[in-house]
Write a protein that holds these residues in place. Structure first.
Motif, mmCIF file in Angstrom:
data_model
loop_
_atom_site.group_PDB
_atom_site.id
_atom_site.type_symbol
_atom_site.label_atom_id
_atom_site.label_comp_id
_atom_site.label_asym_id
_atom_site.label_seq_id
_atom_site.Cartn_x
_atom_site.Cartn_y
_atom_site.Cartn_z
ATOM 1 N N ILE A 39 1.385 1.701 -0.754
ATOM 2 C CA ILE A 39 2.635 1.447 -1.228
ATOM 3 C C ILE A 39 3.536 1.509 -1.300
ATOM 4 C CG2 ILE A 39 3.950 3.110 -3.191
ATOM 5 C CD1 ILE A 39 1.452 4.264 -4.540
ATOM 6 N N LYS A 40 4.094 1.816 0.111
ATOM 7 C CA LYS A 40 5.385 1.522 0.963
ATOM 8 C C LYS A 40 5.026 0.273 1.231
ATOM 9 C CE LYS A 40 6.341 6.236 2.433
ATOM 10 N NZ LYS A 40 6.146 7.396 3.366
ATOM 11 N N SER A 41 4.040 -0.484 1.969
ATOM 12 C CA SER A 41 3.255 -1.795 2.535
ATOM 13 C C SER A 41 4.068 -2.300 1.023
ATOM 14 C CB SER A 41 1.950 -1.934 3.167
ATOM 15 O OG SER A 41 1.528 -3.344 3.659
ATOM 16 N N ILE A 42 3.830 -2.558 0.134
ATOM 17 C CA ILE A 42 3.629 -3.186 -0.392
ATOM 18 C C ILE A 42 5.226 -3.787 -1.395
ATOM 19 C CG2 ILE A 42 3.230 -3.553 -3.371
ATOM 20 C CD1 ILE A 42 0.766 -2.259 -2.872
ATOM 21 N N ALA A 43 5.674 -2.166 -1.360
ATOM 22 C CA ALA A 43 7.118 -2.299 -1.594
ATOM 23 C C ALA A 43 7.777 -2.913 -0.599
ATOM 24 C CB ALA A 43 7.341 -0.723 -1.642
ATOM 25 N N ARG A 44 7.958 -2.557 0.738
ATOM 26 C CA ARG A 44 8.340 -3.911 1.378
ATOM 27 C C ARG A 44 8.076 -5.550 1.516
ATOM 28 N NH1 ARG A 44 6.754 0.754 5.114
ATOM 29 N NH2 ARG A 44 5.014 -0.460 5.737
ATOM 30 N N GLU A 45 6.666 -5.774 1.760
ATOM 31 C CA GLU A 45 6.487 -6.894 1.314
ATOM 32 C C GLU A 45 7.311 -7.814 0.201
ATOM 33 O OE1 GLU A 45 2.736 -9.271 -1.142
ATOM 34 O OE2 GLU A 45 2.234 -7.791 0.412
ATOM 35 N N ASN A 46 8.069 -6.497 -0.708
ATOM 36 C CA ASN A 46 8.515 -6.990 -2.112
ATOM 37 C C ASN A 46 10.238 -7.127 -1.849
ATOM 38 O OD1 ASN A 46 7.023 -8.400 -4.372
ATOM 39 N ND2 ASN A 46 5.875 -6.722 -3.509
ATOM 40 N N GLN A 47 10.535 -6.761 -0.969
ATOM 41 C CA GLN A 47 11.760 -6.537 0.070
ATOM 42 C C GLN A 47 12.667 -5.571 -1.414
ATOM 43 O OE1 GLN A 47 11.084 -10.236 -0.910
ATOM 44 N NE2 GLN A 47 10.918 -9.667 1.748
ATOM 45 N N ILE A 48 11.155 -4.733 -1.786
ATOM 46 C CA ILE A 48 12.340 -2.959 -1.895
ATOM 47 C C ILE A 48 12.404 -2.289 -1.200
ATOM 48 C CG2 ILE A 48 11.759 -1.276 -3.435
ATOM 49 C CD1 ILE A 48 9.835 -4.170 -5.086
ATOM 50 N N GLY A 49 13.284 -2.111 -1.037
ATOM 51 C CA GLY A 49 13.551 -0.686 0.139
ATOM 52 C C GLY A 49 13.118 0.996 -0.695
ATOM 53 N N LYS A 50 13.884 1.431 -2.083
ATOM 54 C CA LYS A 50 13.981 1.936 -2.686
ATOM 55 C C LYS A 50 13.191 1.629 -3.958
ATOM 56 C CE LYS A 50 16.832 6.202 -2.919
ATOM 57 N NZ LYS A 50 16.381 7.215 -2.018
ATOM 58 N N PHE A 51 12.274 2.990 -3.755
ATOM 59 C CA PHE A 51 11.503 2.712 -4.972
ATOM 60 C C PHE A 51 10.745 3.842 -5.645
ATOM 61 C CE2 PHE A 51 8.673 2.484 -1.676
ATOM 62 C CZ PHE A 51 7.642 2.979 -2.414
ATOM 63 N N ASP A 52 10.494 4.074 -7.028
ATOM 64 C CA ASP A 52 10.119 4.998 -7.292
ATOM 65 C C ASP A 52 8.820 4.207 -8.370
ATOM 66 O OD1 ASP A 52 12.399 6.423 -8.491
ATOM 67 O OD2 ASP A 52 13.295 5.741 -9.712
ATOM 68 N N ILE A 53 7.871 5.347 -8.572
ATOM 69 C CA ILE A 53 6.034 5.157 -8.867
ATOM 70 C C ILE A 53 6.464 6.070 -9.967
ATOM 71 C CG2 ILE A 53 3.631 4.925 -8.240
ATOM 72 C CD1 ILE A 53 5.498 6.303 -5.142
ATOM 73 N N PHE A 54 5.627 5.081 -10.509
ATOM 74 C CA PHE A 54 5.407 5.280 -11.844
ATOM 75 C C PHE A 54 3.763 5.237 -12.248
ATOM 76 C CE2 PHE A 54 9.240 3.849 -12.326
ATOM 77 C CZ PHE A 54 9.972 5.470 -13.577
ATOM 78 N N ASP A 55 2.584 6.143 -13.548
ATOM 79 C CA ASP A 55 1.489 5.834 -13.993
ATOM 80 C C ASP A 55 1.394 5.331 -14.978
ATOM 81 O OD1 ASP A 55 1.570 8.021 -15.774
ATOM 82 O OD2 ASP A 55 1.247 9.914 -14.699
ATOM 83 N N ALA A 56 0.475 4.704 -15.119
ATOM 84 C CA ALA A 56 -0.738 4.412 -16.438
ATOM 85 C C ALA A 56 0.592 4.315 -17.901
ATOM 86 C CB ALA A 56 -1.928 3.393 -16.833
ATOM 87 N N GLY A 57 1.012 6.267 -17.745
ATOM 88 C CA GLY A 57 1.719 7.152 -19.142
ATOM 89 C C GLY A 57 2.993 6.204 -19.217
ATOM 90 N N GLY A 58 3.622 6.360 -17.679
ATOM 91 C CA GLY A 58 5.084 5.475 -18.092
ATOM 92 C C GLY A 58 5.288 6.862 -17.283
ATOM 93 N N LYS A 59 5.222 7.761 -16.461
ATOM 94 C CA LYS A 59 5.244 9.085 -15.291
ATOM 95 C C LYS A 59 5.584 8.930 -14.345
ATOM 96 C CE LYS A 59 4.164 13.178 -14.080
ATOM 97 N NZ LYS A 59 3.250 14.482 -13.641
ATOM 98 N N ASN A 60 7.291 9.088 -13.904
ATOM 99 C CA ASN A 60 6.983 8.996 -12.879
ATOM 100 C C ASN A 60 6.856 9.886 -12.365
ATOM 101 O OD1 ASN A 60 9.479 8.641 -10.788
ATOM 102 N ND2 ASN A 60 10.618 8.462 -11.747
#
Length: 85
Positions: A39-60
Motif C-alpha cells: 500500500i505504501k508503495s502504491i501511494a509513492r507510485e502515485n506521488q502521495i506522501g501522506k494518505f488515509d486507508i479506507f475499507d469497502a464500508g468507507g471506514k478509515n
C-alpha cells in the motif's frame, strides 16, 4: 472460496484490490506487513506522501488493522487532506 454453483467442489479465485486515484492494483495473495508495504508503495507510485486507508464500508482504518486483516475489501488509498483536519 468454493463455487456453490459448480457442484464439483472446485475452488474459485478470489482477487484482492487496492484502489488509488482511478486505478485498481491487484494485491491478491499479499497479507499482513507485506500488504501494508505494498500500500505504501502504491501511494509513492502515485506521488502521495501522506494518505488515509479506507475499507469497502468507507471506514478509515489504520496500518495495524490492515496488517491484522481487520477490514473489508477492496481497500482505497486517499490523499490525506491537511486542510480538512
Amino acid at each position: 472460496m468454493w463455487d456453490p454453483e459448480s457442484g464439483n467442489g472446485t475452488a474459485t479465485a478470489s482477487k484482492t484490490f487496492v484502489k488509488c486515484n482511478t486505478k485498481e492494483y491487484d494485491v491478491t495473495d499479499t497479507i499482513g506487513i507485506a500488504l501494508v508495504e505494498k500500500i505504501k508503495s502504491i501511494a509513492r507510485e502515485n506521488q502521495i506522501g501522506k494518505f488515509d486507508i479506507f475499507d469497502a464500508g468507507g471506514k478509515n482504518i489504520s496500518s495495524t488493522e490492515v496488517e491484522n486483516g481487520n477490514y473489508s475489501e477492496p481497500l482505497s488509498i486517499v490523499r490525506y487532506n491537511v486542510a480538512a483536519a
